[in-house]
Design an enzyme around this catalytic site. Structure first.
Site, PDB file in Angstrom:
ATOM      1  N   SER A  11       5.509   6.116   0.084  1.00 14.99           N
ATOM      2  CA  SER A  11       4.843   5.198   1.002  1.00 14.99           C
ATOM      3  C   SER A  11       5.411   5.462   2.394  1.00 14.99           C
ATOM      4  CB  SER A  11       5.065   3.762   0.523  1.00 14.99           C
ATOM      5  OG  SER A  11       4.248   2.879   1.237  1.00 14.99           O
ATOM      6  N   HIS A  38       0.624   5.818  -0.459  1.00 14.92           N
ATOM      7  CA  HIS A  38      -0.044   4.678   0.172  1.00 14.92           C
ATOM      8  C   HIS A  38      -0.574   5.109   1.527  1.00 14.92           C
ATOM      9  CE1 HIS A  38       2.830   1.917  -2.251  1.00 14.92           C
ATOM     10  NE2 HIS A  38       1.836   2.373  -2.986  1.00 14.92           N
ATOM     11  N   ASP A 131       6.406  -0.913  -5.017  1.00  9.32           N
ATOM     12  CA  ASP A 131       5.539  -0.163  -5.924  1.00  9.32           C
ATOM     13  C   ASP A 131       6.307   1.032  -6.501  1.00  9.32           C
ATOM     14  OD1 ASP A 131       3.278   0.573  -7.298  1.00  9.32           O
ATOM     15  OD2 ASP A 131       2.316   1.561  -5.593  1.00  9.32           O
TER      16      ASP A 131
END
Lengths: 190, 281
Positions: A11, A38, A131
């Site tokens: 991310s 992401h 996540d």
């Protein structure tokens, strides 16, 4: 069927590492590589092109039920979760976001863990949310190899730290070491 | 997480009491849906199975609604809508009557996107719009055309891309006001589709897995976006065959952005840009 399934979740703060990794991955890399990154919701185009610039391997945003092939890099498409099924195909889904993310790293990690157990190599990079840690735990529990970027070195440590809080991972590496580890994986295991 | 055997028991129980058949759904995503339901309902495997076996329609209808995924947007993926606007609808413009089916319409945003576009193209009077979904709660919301504003505001950007701008001519800009189609109440956080749009479509409950043509029509255009991804390849083939049989010729099929036609059905359709056309075979 491939001998290993390499999956990388990242991310915020992971883009440069991924870019460098793609540059370094050798042309005849014998495993499929899955990227779950992401990105901004409405950035739908341009992302794969940016990642492709220096990659020797072909980058693909898979369509639902596409077959998986070794030596290709698969990027989870924007706004879809990407499952890997045990018949060596993708299965996409538009169900709810997880940790505000779609694609969610957890979904791809977990589905690989259950489909390909000890053949999975899971790598979790820099990021600003949590996540990936549950998915990486599934990879660990099912006998796969788990690698986490050293939080002290990651641009944003939340994501790797969240994984380290709940998993006894196999390796904690710097970005450079991760690139080295992944690109030479086949020399070590085959 | 439930085992494969447990999942199969649940699939069988649902089928026995309700007739809904999930046996050909994509296994990984289906498994995750059931895991989520067990967590959300605070059930475990046994209590879920027992509850299903009580045969209460109220329960199993809610269960089925929660298993299925209802994500939808206004003008989702503008490039796909550019195909609809500039490549598909112009070919249907000459027809005296046009029949469009939204298969798996969820809460209806896509249906209203189509109606708005047809209205802008001056075709609305000649088009019949049919919409169906398995989930009765989603269908009821679709019929009302009432949504939470903050969940839909970002999709007005899609509206701009499709209705106001022209990707083939950057100088063109049609300043169509949102108020032409929506009543927006920011205080109450509501966005309501205007009356004249809401009376246009016929909404009906329908399980696409059963492959029945409940509208008794052949269609010029079938929109079925991000529905087939929940099915395995075998069920996808059967549904695509069913679409093939129920399309007119020429006939158009629009799938989700990352869906494609694989296997034996591939030879029955031409892929063009973001849509498929029926081939004569």
């Amino acid at each position: 069927m491939a001998n290993k399934y390499v999956v990388i979740g990242g991310s915020a703060g992971s883009f440069q590492t991924v870019l460098k990794l793609l540059e370094e991955l050798p042309k005849n890399y014998p495993y499929p590589v899955f990227l779950v990154l992401h990105r901004l919701k409405n950035v739908r185009s341009g992302f794969i092109e940016a990642l492709s610039i220096k990659s020797k391997l072909k980058l693909i945003e898979p369509a639902d039920k596409d077959p998986i092939e070794a030596g290709k890099v698969y990027l989870a498409p924007a706004n879809y979760h990407m499952y890997i099924q045990f018949d060596n195909t993708f299965s996409l889904s538009t169900e709810e976001t997880i940790n505000h993310s779609r694609p969610a790293i957890d979904i791809t990690f977990s589905s690989l863990a259950f489909s390909y157990t000890n053949k999975v190599v899971g790598v979790l990079l820099s990021g600003a949310n949590k996540d990936g840690s549950l998915g990486l735990k599934d990879i660990s529990t099912n006998g796969g190899i788990t690698v986490v970027q050293d939080p002290n070195e990651a641009q944003i440590q939340t994501m790797p730290q969240a994984a380290l809080d709940i998993i006894d991972v196999d390796k904690i590496l710097s970005a450079e070491e991760i690139i080295n580890f992944v690109t030479k994986l086949h020399l070590r295991y085959d | 997480m439930l085992s494969e055997d447990q999942i199969n028991e649940i699939i069988k129980a649902i089928k026995d009491v309700s007739g809904y058949d999930f046996s050909e759904y994509s296994p990984r995503s289906f498994q995750r849906r059931i895991d989520k339901i067990i967590e959300d309902y605070r059930f475990d495997y046994k209590s879920l199975l027992k509850k299903i076996e009580k045969k209460e329609p109220e329960f199993y209808e809610k269960l089925v609604a929660d298993i299925t995924v209802n994500t939808t947007e206004l003008f989702r993926n503008p490039p796909v809508w550019h195909s609809v606007k500039y490549r598909i609808l112009p070919k249907l413009m000459e027809n005296e009557k046009v029949d469009i089916w939204h298969a798996g319409c969820s809460t209806g945003q896509e249906v209203y996107s189509m109606i708005i576009l047809l209205n802008e193209l001056g075709m609305l009077d000649r088009v019949n719009i049919y919409a169906s979904d398995l989930n009765t709660t989603a269908l009821a919301q679709a019929e009302k055309g009432k949504y939470i504003y903050r969940f839909n505001i970002e999709y007005l950007q899609n509206f701009d891309e499709v209705i106001r701008k022209n990707p083939y001519n950057f100088e063109e800009y049609n300043d169509v006001p949102y108020s032409k189609y929506f009543d927006i109440d920011q205080v109450k956080d509501k966005i309501l589709i205007k009356d004249f749009l809401r009376n246009k479509a016929i909404f009906k409950k329908h399980d696409i897995v059963k492959r029945e043509n409940i509208f008794h029509k052949k269609f010029d255009l079938i929109m079925c976006r991000n529905v087939l991804i929940y099915f395995n390849l075998s069920l996808q083939s059967k549904v695509l065959n069913f679409f093939y049989d129920n399309l007119k010729f020429p006939g158009y099929l629009v799938l989700g952005y990352h869906e494609s036609i694989l296997g034996n059905e591939a030879i029955k359709f031409h892929k063009k840009h973001y849509y498929y056309t029926k081939k004569l075979i």
